[in-house]
Design a protein around this motif. Structure first.
Motif, mmCIF file in Angstrom:
data_model
loop_
_atom_site.group_PDB
_atom_site.id
_atom_site.type_symbol
_atom_site.label_atom_id
_atom_site.label_comp_id
_atom_site.label_asym_id
_atom_site.label_seq_id
_atom_site.Cartn_x
_atom_site.Cartn_y
_atom_site.Cartn_z
ATOM 1 N N SER A 339 0.783 -1.239 0.000
ATOM 2 C CA SER A 339 0.000 0.000 0.000
ATOM 3 C C SER A 339 0.812 1.286 0.000
ATOM 4 N N TYR A 349 -2.870 2.559 -4.582
ATOM 5 C CA TYR A 349 -3.633 1.492 -3.926
ATOM 6 C C TYR A 349 -3.890 1.846 -2.464
ATOM 7 N N LYS A 353 -7.527 2.835 -0.252
ATOM 8 C CA LYS A 353 -7.923 2.262 1.029
ATOM 9 C C LYS A 353 -8.257 3.358 2.056
#
Length: 367
Positions: A339, A349, A353
């Motif tokens: 991440s 990414y 989130k």
């Protein structure tokens, strides 16, 4: 016969002249100065004027540290919205700083990002642009058809300050602005947008597309420290919600580090509550506090300790009766080993989130 030919010739030349005028008119591009037409969104409005494209109002110059003031010139989270039936348009602009950083590409640091939707749609669609990064940067958007009923949203650079900007359109063009209460974010480099590959993927911008609220990004790389001048600024705004995402810049090192962080959180909530006793306040953990599969023990312990102190402080305030104070945990954010760019700064990414976690919480709050 001669008269007929002459009449035909005159008629043909007249028609040709009219066609040339129409073509010339159709190709005429009008350049709209974004600043002069007061089109900018994503900036505080309650306290005075801004200098150019800056996020901080002029009234704060000299009241905040130089590092905060300089970062406040960056256009992170600033955007414009408009309508047009044109099937293509161009943007040209200049920036003041370097075009990129070692861990963040030019398109994110200094580029633009364009989204569009109909007024009734929930999902925003993306239009990629053809860009050229020179002394004057240019983006051209084309081949998307006529979207006369659509709203276009153009995000400005995340990590650069804009000198000037113009949008060139052949045809109708109108800037529009939102009227709802804003979502205000006070944070760090992560909230400013490091290290998204393009502006629309910074988590505050990503989250903002899920709500009918203007989002104001007051995040300052390395300098989101819950400082009084910024708290005094944001409390003047009639916000829908205040998000304080400053834990990544607040250490608990040293003998009284935990007490200092607790005091900063208590003061931040108290300052906002002076004028907004029932407006939701969200305080978030360090997004990289607990990331499964990342084996850097010293960093892990540092980030976790900050989040645990902050969580304890928030829960204590909740226990004292603040029903409009919310905690967003690192587990709710859910970053994993893929991440981030450097463990602290999310890649695209990771940004998704973080945006999803805030969206989930705010949809419960902003009913």
């Amino acid at each position: 016969m001669f008269k007929l030919l002459r009449h035909w010739k005159e008629s043909f030349l007249s028609s040709l002249f009219c066609m040339l005028l129409l073509i010339a008119s159709a190709q005429e591009v009008k350049w709209h100065d974004v600043l002069k037409e007061s089109a900018l969104e994503g900036r505080v409005k309650a306290i005075g004027a801004h200098d150019g494209y800056a996020r901080l109002p002029l009234s704060l110059k000299g009241k905040v540290r130089d590092a905060v003031w300089n970062l406040g010139q960056d256009a992170a989270g600033v955007y414009v919205e408009f309508k047009t039936s044109a099937t293509s348009f161009s943007i040209r602009y200049q920036v003041n700083g370097g075009l990129n950083m070692p861990h963040m590409p030019t398109t994110g640091v200094s580029g633009l990002d364009l989204y569009t939707k109909t007024p009734n749609e929930k999902e925003w669609n993306w239009i990629h642009g053809k860009y050229s990064f020179k002394d004057t940067i240019s983006y051209t958007y084309e081949d998307f058809g006529s979207l006369s009923g659509n709203i276009f949203r153009l995000y400005l650079p995340l990590y650069n300050s804009v000198k000037w900007m113009e949008i060139g359109v052949a045809g109708d063009f109108n800037f529009i602005q939102q009227e709802n209460k804003p979502i205000i974010v006070y944070g760090t480099s992560i909230a400013q947008g490091a290290c998204a590959s393009r502006p629309g993927l910074g988590w505050t911008n990503w989250m903002g597309r899920n709500f009918d609220h203007e989002v104001i990004n007051l995040a300052f790389s390395g300098n989101g420290r819950l400082e009084q001048p910024i708290l005094d600024l944001i409390k003047q705004e009639d916000a829908a919600v205040f998000i304080l995402d400053c834990i990544p810049n607040l250490s608990v090192a040293g003998e009284d580090g935990k007490d200092k962080l607790t005091g900063l959180i208590n003061n931040a909530v108290k300052t906002i509550r002076e004028q907004h006793p029932k407006t939701p306040i969200v305080i978030a953990a360090h997004s990289s506090s607990e990331v499964p599969g990342v084996f850097n023990m010293k960093t892990n312990a540092d980030y976790q300790s900050r989040s645990r102190v902050a969580e304890k402080a928030v829960k204590a305030l909740q226990g004292q009766g603040d029903k409009y104070l919310y905690w967003l945990s690192e587990k709710e954010i859910g970053l994993d080993r893929n991440s981030t760019v450097d463990y602290a700064h999310p890649n695209d990414y990771g940004m998704e989130k973080i945006a999803a976690a805030y969206t989930k919480l705010l949809k419960k709050i902003l009913k």
